[in-house]
Write an enzyme that holds these catalytic residues in place. Structure first.
Site, PDB file in Angstrom:
ATOM      1  N   ARG A 164      17.607  39.269 -15.539  1.00 10.38           N
ATOM      2  CA  ARG A 164      16.763  39.534 -16.684  1.00 10.38           C
ATOM      3  C   ARG A 164      15.839  40.705 -16.808  1.00 10.38           C
ATOM      4  O   ARG A 164      14.790  40.636 -17.505  1.00 10.38           O
ATOM      5  CB  ARG A 164      15.725  38.186 -17.119  1.00 10.38           C
ATOM      6  CG  ARG A 164      16.572  36.852 -17.204  1.00 10.38           C
ATOM      7  CD  ARG A 164      17.749  37.102 -18.724  1.00 10.38           C
ATOM      8  NE  ARG A 164      18.160  35.724 -18.918  1.00 10.38           N
ATOM      9  CZ  ARG A 164      19.275  35.157 -18.385  1.00 10.38           C
ATOM     10  NH1 ARG A 164      20.053  35.664 -17.324  1.00 10.38           N
ATOM     11  NH2 ARG A 164      19.746  34.106 -18.862  1.00 10.38           N
ATOM     12  N   SER A 238      16.579  30.877 -23.998  1.00  7.59           N
ATOM     13  CA  SER A 238      15.427  30.782 -22.875  1.00  7.59           C
ATOM     14  C   SER A 238      14.041  31.435 -23.306  1.00  7.59           C
ATOM     15  O   SER A 238      14.157  32.687 -23.403  1.00  7.59           O
ATOM     16  CB  SER A 238      15.740  31.098 -21.889  1.00  7.59           C
ATOM     17  OG  SER A 238      17.114  30.318 -21.317  1.00  7.59           O
ATOM     18  N   GLU A 334      10.618  35.597 -21.074  1.00  8.52           N
ATOM     19  CA  GLU A 334      11.717  36.050 -21.141  1.00  8.52           C
ATOM     20  C   GLU A 334      11.820  37.010 -22.509  1.00  8.52           C
ATOM     21  O   GLU A 334      12.121  38.105 -22.554  1.00  8.52           O
ATOM     22  CB  GLU A 334      13.153  35.415 -20.921  1.00  8.52           C
ATOM     23  CG  GLU A 334      14.394  36.039 -20.879  1.00  8.52           C
ATOM     24  CD  GLU A 334      15.564  34.988 -21.315  1.00  8.52           C
ATOM     25  OE1 GLU A 334      15.952  35.289 -22.447  1.00  8.52           O
ATOM     26  OE2 GLU A 334      16.198  34.261 -20.461  1.00  8.52           O
TER      27      GLU A 334
END
Ligand code: EPU
Length: 338
Positions: A164, A238, A334
């Site tokens: 990520r 997420s 995130e």
């Protein structure tokens, strides 16, 4: 190009929160970007390049220029018996791109089906799901340099893609606007069924009957069973990353919490399921006003209607604090908070 003032962004973010931008302009061609640059508009601070708004949370008025990325187009640049090199403009829809490649029989993106967002945003945080990341198929990225006003090509090595993350989210944050990506897809697809729920889904399928269409359909079914549809309940997937810890820390956690789910990574690191940590702290399904923690996947924060970005952020902060208190782990967001 028309520059609009005090533009309402509530339809332009998948959380569906209210926010405004001081200025907004829509770009459809590279020439539009060069024109903005020539007029000195890109030197304005701050600049936000917005695709589908599926990985950000607006907590305030944006005091700068939002550039709505509507660069479209897909083109096969090269192909042989084994591979296709496809160039995709940054404003193309990611889930539509995946469906297109699957329908052509080109393998590589099927595990990444139904991820909301635009193609240009995909390398920024190296999107990943069900055992595959965009880094597995990415060849290079083309981006507009806000400092020099020129286009630049980044090889995959220069993008420094990790879990990520990429240079576009870290060392070069805010400097480049990704204008297109080049991906390498396989004409003789190699399936990746390593992810447990995917393997389980195909348990009763006779071998030889599974292809990329089936994998794509399976991924869609699994996603729909766990993740809320942004058009129905505002969310950005997420909200936190799964934390990476050392072997010392995982051993300590295992003895204290024997059921803790984790995956072994390279370099003696262990990735812990953040959804589990959050669930253990009692947050799953909790709701504070219209801000909530999704009841089928605790890693996803949701807007049930009229939550503000600030209320969702405050909820995320309470989650960070309680996970830290119970496990001594600091969750990292995130989602980009603006
Ligand atoms: N879990 C719980 N409770 C929950 C949620 C998860 O205990 O409420 C535990 C379960 O043990 C489960 C494990 O966590 O087996 C993993 O859950 P899941 O398979 O749903 O995956 P994840 O780690 O929560 C990551 C990605 C998702 C991606 C899935 C599938 C991150 C931050 N998220 O989620 O990506 O779809 O794996 O590969 O890495 C996104 O980035 O927006 C996203 C949705």
């Amino acid at each position: 190009m028309l520059t609009q003032q005090n533009y309402n962004l509530s339809q332009l973010n998948t959380f569906g929160v209210d926010a405004t931008a001081e200025k907004l302009v829509e770009v459809e061609t590279l020439d539009d970007l060069f024109e903005l640059s020539d007029h000195g508009l890109l030197k304005e601070n701050p600049v936000l390049f917005l695709g589908q708004g599926s990985n950000l949370l607006f907590t305030r008025h944006f005091p700068g220029l939002v550039i709505l990325n509507r660069l479209t187009g897909r083109k096969v640049l090269e192909e042989d018996d084994d591979f296709v090199f496809l160039r995709v403009s940054a404003g193309e829809s990611w889930p539509e791109l995946v469906d297109y490649t699957v329908s052509r029989g080109w393998g590589g993106l099927e595990n990444l089906s139904l991820i909301p967002g635009s193609a240009g945003a995909a390398p920024v945080q190296n999107i990943g799901a069900y055992g595959v990341e965009i880094k597995d198929v990415l060849d290079c990225v083309e981006a507009f340099d806000l400092q020099t006003g020129e286009l630049k090509t980044f090889s995959i090595k220069h993008c420094r893609l990790g879990y990520r993350t990429s240079i576009f989210k870290t060392t070069s944050k805010g400097r480049y606007l990704i204008t297109s990506i080049l991906i390498k897809l396989a004409k003789i697809p190699v399936l990746n069924l390593s992810y447990k729920p995917l393997k389980e889904y195909f348990n009763r399928y006779p071998s030889g009957t599974i292809g990329i269409c089936e994998v794509s359909e399976a991924v869609k079914a699994i996603r729909r069973s766990k993740l809320p549809e942004p058009a129905e309940i505002g969310n950005a997937g997420s909200f936190f990353k799964n934390p990476l810890v050392s072997s010392g820390k995982i051993n300590q956690l295992k003895s204290q919490f024997p059921g803790i789910p984790f995956f072994t990574m390279d370099n003696d690191k262990y990735k812990i399921a953040a959804g589990w940590l959050i669930e253990q702290c009692g947050w799953k399904g909790k709701r504070i006003g219209d801000a909530g923690v999704y009841d089928k996947q605790a890693l996803v924060l949701v807007n049930y209607g009229k939550a503000t970005g600030k209320q969702i952020f405050d909820l995320s902060q309470q989650i960070v604090e309680s996970v830290h208190e119970k496990f001594s782990i600091t969750l990292e967001r995130e989602v980009t908070v603006i």
